[in-house]
Design a protein around this motif. Sequence first.
Motif, mmCIF file in Angstrom:
data_model
loop_
_atom_site.group_PDB
_atom_site.id
_atom_site.type_symbol
_atom_site.label_atom_id
_atom_site.label_comp_id
_atom_site.label_asym_id
_atom_site.label_seq_id
_atom_site.Cartn_x
_atom_site.Cartn_y
_atom_site.Cartn_z
ATOM 1 N N TRP A 177 1.147 -1.385 0.184
ATOM 2 C CA TRP A 177 -0.053 -0.165 -0.068
ATOM 3 C C TRP A 177 0.549 0.912 -0.504
ATOM 4 O O TRP A 177 0.792 2.444 -0.723
ATOM 5 C CB TRP A 177 -0.610 0.362 1.296
ATOM 6 C CG TRP A 177 -2.178 -0.843 0.973
ATOM 7 C CD1 TRP A 177 -1.962 -2.135 1.626
ATOM 8 C CD2 TRP A 177 -3.204 -0.273 0.103
ATOM 9 N NE1 TRP A 177 -3.780 -2.749 1.209
ATOM 10 C CE2 TRP A 177 -4.435 -1.598 0.520
ATOM 11 C CE3 TRP A 177 -3.545 0.928 -0.592
ATOM 12 C CZ2 TRP A 177 -5.564 -1.655 -0.083
ATOM 13 C CZ3 TRP A 177 -4.989 1.061 -1.013
ATOM 14 C CH2 TRP A 177 -5.690 -0.829 -1.077
ATOM 15 N N TYR A 178 2.089 1.412 0.463
ATOM 16 C CA TYR A 178 2.603 2.248 0.692
ATOM 17 C C TYR A 178 3.840 2.452 -0.107
ATOM 18 O O TYR A 178 4.930 1.348 -0.576
ATOM 19 C CB TYR A 178 3.313 2.756 2.892
ATOM 20 C CG TYR A 178 1.485 2.979 3.422
ATOM 21 C CD1 TYR A 178 1.047 3.890 3.275
ATOM 22 C CD2 TYR A 178 1.879 1.896 4.035
ATOM 23 C CE1 TYR A 178 -0.022 3.900 3.782
ATOM 24 C CE2 TYR A 178 0.495 1.658 4.300
ATOM 25 C CZ TYR A 178 -0.242 2.826 4.554
ATOM 26 O OH TYR A 178 -1.520 3.596 5.310
ATOM 27 N N THR A 179 4.786 3.239 -0.250
ATOM 28 C CA THR A 179 5.776 3.328 -0.915
ATOM 29 C C THR A 179 7.102 3.865 -0.294
ATOM 30 O O THR A 179 6.449 3.352 0.682
ATOM 31 C CB THR A 179 6.068 5.309 -2.117
ATOM 32 O OG1 THR A 179 5.708 6.347 -0.645
ATOM 33 C CG2 THR A 179 4.914 5.361 -2.708
ATOM 34 N N ARG A 180 8.026 3.832 -0.640
ATOM 35 C CA ARG A 180 8.937 3.231 -0.221
ATOM 36 C C ARG A 180 9.472 4.353 1.088
ATOM 37 O O ARG A 180 9.652 4.775 2.234
ATOM 38 C CB ARG A 180 10.557 3.427 -0.770
ATOM 39 C CG ARG A 180 10.350 1.936 -2.080
ATOM 40 C CD ARG A 180 11.477 2.216 -3.475
ATOM 41 N NE ARG A 180 11.167 2.868 -4.026
ATOM 42 C CZ ARG A 180 12.196 3.129 -4.981
ATOM 43 N NH1 ARG A 180 13.596 2.287 -4.978
ATOM 44 N NH2 ARG A 180 11.712 3.977 -5.828
ATOM 45 N N ASP A 268 6.385 4.779 -8.309
ATOM 46 C CA ASP A 268 7.270 4.886 -7.234
ATOM 47 C C ASP A 268 8.590 3.595 -7.444
ATOM 48 O O ASP A 268 9.723 4.187 -7.477
ATOM 49 C CB ASP A 268 6.671 4.330 -5.584
ATOM 50 C CG ASP A 268 7.376 4.297 -4.155
ATOM 51 O OD1 ASP A 268 8.805 4.967 -4.256
ATOM 52 O OD2 ASP A 268 8.091 3.462 -4.060
ATOM 53 N N PHE A 269 8.254 2.570 -8.778
ATOM 54 C CA PHE A 269 9.979 2.089 -8.553
ATOM 55 C C PHE A 269 9.814 2.113 -10.393
ATOM 56 O O PHE A 269 10.785 1.742 -10.567
ATOM 57 C CB PHE A 269 8.789 0.138 -8.842
ATOM 58 C CG PHE A 269 9.477 -0.480 -7.984
ATOM 59 C CD1 PHE A 269 9.925 -0.777 -6.973
ATOM 60 C CD2 PHE A 269 8.198 -0.300 -6.925
ATOM 61 C CE1 PHE A 269 9.987 -1.420 -6.119
ATOM 62 C CE2 PHE A 269 8.061 -1.115 -5.964
ATOM 63 C CZ PHE A 269 9.429 -1.687 -5.036
ATOM 64 N N THR A 433 12.558 -2.884 2.967
ATOM 65 C CA THR A 433 11.875 -3.856 2.233
ATOM 66 C C THR A 433 12.512 -2.600 0.342
ATOM 67 O O THR A 433 11.505 -2.856 -0.513
ATOM 68 C CB THR A 433 10.507 -3.036 2.468
ATOM 69 O OG1 THR A 433 10.070 -2.142 3.506
ATOM 70 C CG2 THR A 433 9.996 -4.208 3.802
ATOM 71 N N SER A 434 12.953 -1.780 1.171
ATOM 72 C CA SER A 434 12.695 -0.442 0.297
ATOM 73 C C SER A 434 14.486 -0.424 -0.910
ATOM 74 O O SER A 434 14.544 -0.481 -1.156
ATOM 75 C CB SER A 434 12.905 0.588 0.569
ATOM 76 O OG SER A 434 14.531 1.086 1.701
ATOM 77 N N ILE A 435 15.046 -2.216 0.162
ATOM 78 C CA ILE A 435 16.050 -2.222 -0.488
ATOM 79 C C ILE A 435 15.730 -3.552 -1.928
ATOM 80 O O ILE A 435 16.865 -3.772 -2.394
ATOM 81 C CB ILE A 435 16.898 -2.234 -0.099
ATOM 82 C CG1 ILE A 435 17.581 -2.488 1.219
ATOM 83 C CG2 ILE A 435 17.295 -0.398 0.597
ATOM 84 C CD1 ILE A 435 19.307 -3.070 1.801
#
Length: 524
Positions: A177-180, A268-269, A433-435
């Motif tokens: 649901w949420y961006t990095r 976001d990606f 989760t962001s990397i």
Amino acid sequence: MNPVDTINSFDDKESVHNVELAKALGKLAGVFDDVELPPPGSPERKKLEKKLMLKIDFTILPLMVGMYILNYLDRNNIAAAKLGTIIEDLHLTSTQYSTCVSILFVSYILMQVPSNLILARLGRPNIYLPIIMMIWGLLSALVSVVQSYGTLVVLRLLIGIFEAGFYPGVIYYLSCWYTRLELAKRSSIFILGSYLSGAFSGFISYGVMKNLDGVHGKAAWRWLFIIEGVATVGFSIVCMPILPSLPQNTRWLSKEERLLGVVRLMEDFQQKEHEQSTAIGDLENVTGDNEKSVNAEAIGDATFKDITPLQGVKLAVTDMKVIIFCQILFCIAGTASINTVFPTIVDSLEYDQTETLLLTAPPWILCAITCYINAWHSDRTKERFWHMIWGPAVSVIGFAIGLATLKTAPRYVAIMLLLQIYNSWGVGYAWITSIINQPPMKRAAGIAIVNIAFNVPNIFMPYLFSSGASPHFWGGFSLCLVFAALSVVGCVILRFHLIKLNKKLAAGEIVDGMDGKTGFRFMC
């Protein structure tokens, strides 16, 4: 503007990336053909995103915090029960009690990856999470009727099986649901539940121990398990119809909001160009398949048709970032495992049962406040490393004070500082989760593997804080101090590794399937 045009407008160039993204969205495009989204960055888009995030924040986060409070209460109420008569009633030795505490984490660890892969495959977290919560709540309530050590061990093992899917499942759920740049604050709000449960546990245990001992012929610790287990079951029933599913199939959102929930995470990606195709490079490395076909089942980013759970695990365990993070969280968990014996540590101050239970609350309240501020500032500054290491550094000071003196005032100050290790927790999971790049099956496996490392120390650390080790806790405090220091070392190693990878990306190289030409960089 249809959904495909909406995304293609993110980049004016006609590129392979745009074509692949259009294919990825193809299954959804037919559903949302009549929906128009404002262009990214426009005031209209920002207003629409803000409205969507408010709906999701005020639905998901309060329920997740409540679920986590009850999750921690059911896992750690055995520590509060020790201050009652559970040892005497079940005729437990010190070693047997420590086994009952730690055995939960054996099944908890073994079920981490399978549970998260099941969740990723089912794609219905709004159903899956409340169901496993209901089951562990029932099992926790059943602890109230145990009469022997063996039965208690079995029930603790079963509780671990069903609790295993909760934490990594929620982290994965939030990442859908949420961006990095939104994850750290939301993850830390969720994790506040564990800290608040530490405070609530003291207050609840105080009320139960003082007022219910002997009621209907039951010891107070039995009432503790009944009350907290029944509360868990009740809350799971409340959550099931309210929790949103994934963005594309949450029916109580408008079609525009559902599409936006999918598109904003795809964007976001993308960064400067769409990066969807780069994850296909990861898939090719595992499958050897040269066909670049993508199936759209957006879970915040596209799901890959041919990726299997085993391939997702292979992608995760061969990623050096996952390996380094396992070391970091293993050490953080070695320090943070004091949560399973926290009432025993506070009891070393030698106050009576009532005062001990009440004194367990302030350190957790302070921890909740500092954790949220730390995560909020991390998101605001878009920085992870420094926000990760200061908590362990403060904990090192706390354990050093605890080892140096038994005087009540400095000892309680030390206890307040020990829990600051948890400041690294929310930021850490947002960082990992962001990397970890796509596909989602890899992210699900990676999060679960990291969470395994986070829980292994809970198996052996309780033995270092047995009653015979009080009040000095030489072994436990010393090892926790070392773990806290090593977690800082691991963060330094990860930072340099990410800087090295970002230099390669800046040179236009492909790193972990991510194309440096797109402008993507790992957050450090």
